[in-house]
Design an enzyme around this catalytic site. Structure first.
Site, PDB file in Angstrom:
ATOM      1  N   ARG A   1      33.987  19.793  34.589  1.00 49.21           N
ATOM      2  CA  ARG A   1      34.310  20.951  34.824  1.00 49.21           C
ATOM      3  C   ARG A   1      36.175  20.668  33.842  1.00 49.21           C
ATOM      4  O   ARG A   1      37.040  20.075  34.261  1.00 49.21           O
ATOM      5  CB  ARG A   1      34.472  21.234  35.914  1.00 49.21           C
ATOM      6  CG  ARG A   1      33.396  22.178  36.148  1.00 49.21           C
ATOM      7  CD  ARG A   1      33.595  23.213  37.606  1.00 49.21           C
ATOM      8  NE  ARG A   1      34.082  23.882  36.991  1.00 49.21           N
ATOM      9  CZ  ARG A   1      34.597  25.193  38.209  1.00 49.21           C
ATOM     10  NH1 ARG A   1      34.093  24.670  38.920  1.00 49.21           N
ATOM     11  NH2 ARG A   1      35.108  25.951  37.983  1.00 49.21           N
TER      12      ARG A   1
ATOM     13  N   ARG B   1      44.751  27.581  40.100  1.00 47.40           N
ATOM     14  CA  ARG B   1      44.230  28.400  40.463  1.00 47.40           C
ATOM     15  C   ARG B   1      44.902  28.533  42.144  1.00 47.40           C
ATOM     16  O   ARG B   1      44.711  29.371  42.507  1.00 47.40           O
ATOM     17  CB  ARG B   1      42.814  27.996  41.084  1.00 47.40           C
ATOM     18  CG  ARG B   1      41.985  27.687  39.477  1.00 47.40           C
ATOM     19  CD  ARG B   1      40.814  27.483  40.071  1.00 47.40           C
ATOM     20  NE  ARG B   1      39.901  26.087  40.948  1.00 47.40           N
ATOM     21  CZ  ARG B   1      40.158  25.233  40.486  1.00 47.40           C
ATOM     22  NH1 ARG B   1      39.480  25.325  38.357  1.00 47.40           N
ATOM     23  NH2 ARG B   1      39.644  24.114  40.641  1.00 47.40           N
TER      24      ARG B   1
ATOM     25  N   ARG C   1      41.658  43.070  47.236  1.00 48.21           N
ATOM     26  CA  ARG C   1      43.395  41.581  45.978  1.00 48.21           C
ATOM     27  C   ARG C   1      43.699  42.756  46.175  1.00 48.21           C
ATOM     28  O   ARG C   1      44.838  42.189  45.976  1.00 48.21           O
ATOM     29  CB  ARG C   1      42.719  41.392  44.975  1.00 48.21           C
ATOM     30  CG  ARG C   1      41.501  40.522  44.724  1.00 48.21           C
ATOM     31  CD  ARG C   1      41.323  40.320  43.379  1.00 48.21           C
ATOM     32  NE  ARG C   1      40.249  38.134  43.864  1.00 48.21           N
ATOM     33  CZ  ARG C   1      39.491  38.232  42.897  1.00 48.21           C
ATOM     34  NH1 ARG C   1      39.773  38.893  42.232  1.00 48.21           N
ATOM     35  NH2 ARG C   1      39.062  37.192  42.962  1.00 48.21           N
TER      36      ARG C   1
END
Ligand SMILES: [Zn+2]
Length: 216
Positions: A161, A172, A88
């Site tokens: 959700r 996101r 990452r």
């Protein structure tokens, strides 16, 4: 064959990774899973990980490197690896190059599933599922035949959700872009990045990934 699979949450990365595991006898290495497993194993390293995670801090790169090193040492040399959720940062990408080389491996490709953000919002934001049998539905594309009744089990309870809404999906996506931005140039410079249309049907995405791997 060693690859990195990149794509925002909701792009179908998990599905594609499990297909590769099945079809090509590859192993999926998720650093999140590895950290959880070590933490639960009760080793001294696991205890250290637990302390860091309980404190809400990020696990240091050196710890993640140790875990990846252990996994690579354990794997048969002919088993391919799919890295998921890692690296990452540029520092992690450089560590990974070093770790792979130490185990006689090299990256064959970095496959990025490209998504259309608006279409992804549309796909994810309307999802819900049966609370009993988990059959998936969608507000616009797949409602139960009888309104409010699950087609499969007849339940009238559904769940959604909390983070399957437009704002959460866009957040996101932004996080994903922020995370991949530092590592893509590293792999672009090595000529390793291949882009696959992540909005195509699942089988078409699998076929495109196959073509990339066959060409590598
Ligand atoms: Zn059901």
């Amino acid at each position: 064959m060693n690859i990195i699979l990149l794509g925002p949450p909701g792009a179908g990365k998990g599905t594609q990774a499990s297909r590769l595991v099945e079809r090509r006898n590859m192993v999926q290495l998720s650093t999140g899973d590895m950290l959880r497993a070590e933490k639960n194993a009760g080793t001294p390293l696991g205890d250290r990980i637990r302390a860091v995670m309980d404190a809400g801090e990020l696990v240091p790169d050196a710890v993640v490197d140790t875990l990846i090193d252990k996994e690579l040492a354990r794997l048969a040399p002919d088993r391919g690896v799919i890295f998921d959720g890692y690296p990452r940062t540029l520092a992690q990408a450089q560590s990974l190059d070093r770790l792979l080389a130490a185990h006689g491996r090299a990256l064959d490709g970095v496959i990025e599933l490209i998504v259309d953000e608006d279409a992804l919002v549309d796909r994810i934001a309307g999802r819900f599922s049966c609370a009993v049998c988990n059959t998936p539905y969608h507000d616009r594309y797949k409602l139960p035949a009888v309104p409010g009744v699950c087609d499969v089990c007849g339940s009238t309870e559904f769940k959604r959700r909390a983070d399957d809404n437009e704002e959460a999906v866009r957040t996101r996506m932004a996080e994903y872009r922020a995370k991949t931005a530092p590592i893509l140039p590293h792999y672009e410079a090595q000529g390793l990045v291949r882009r696959v249309d992540g909005m195509a049907a699942m089988d078409a995405v699998s076929a495109a990934i196959d073509r990339v791997l066959d060409a590598a």
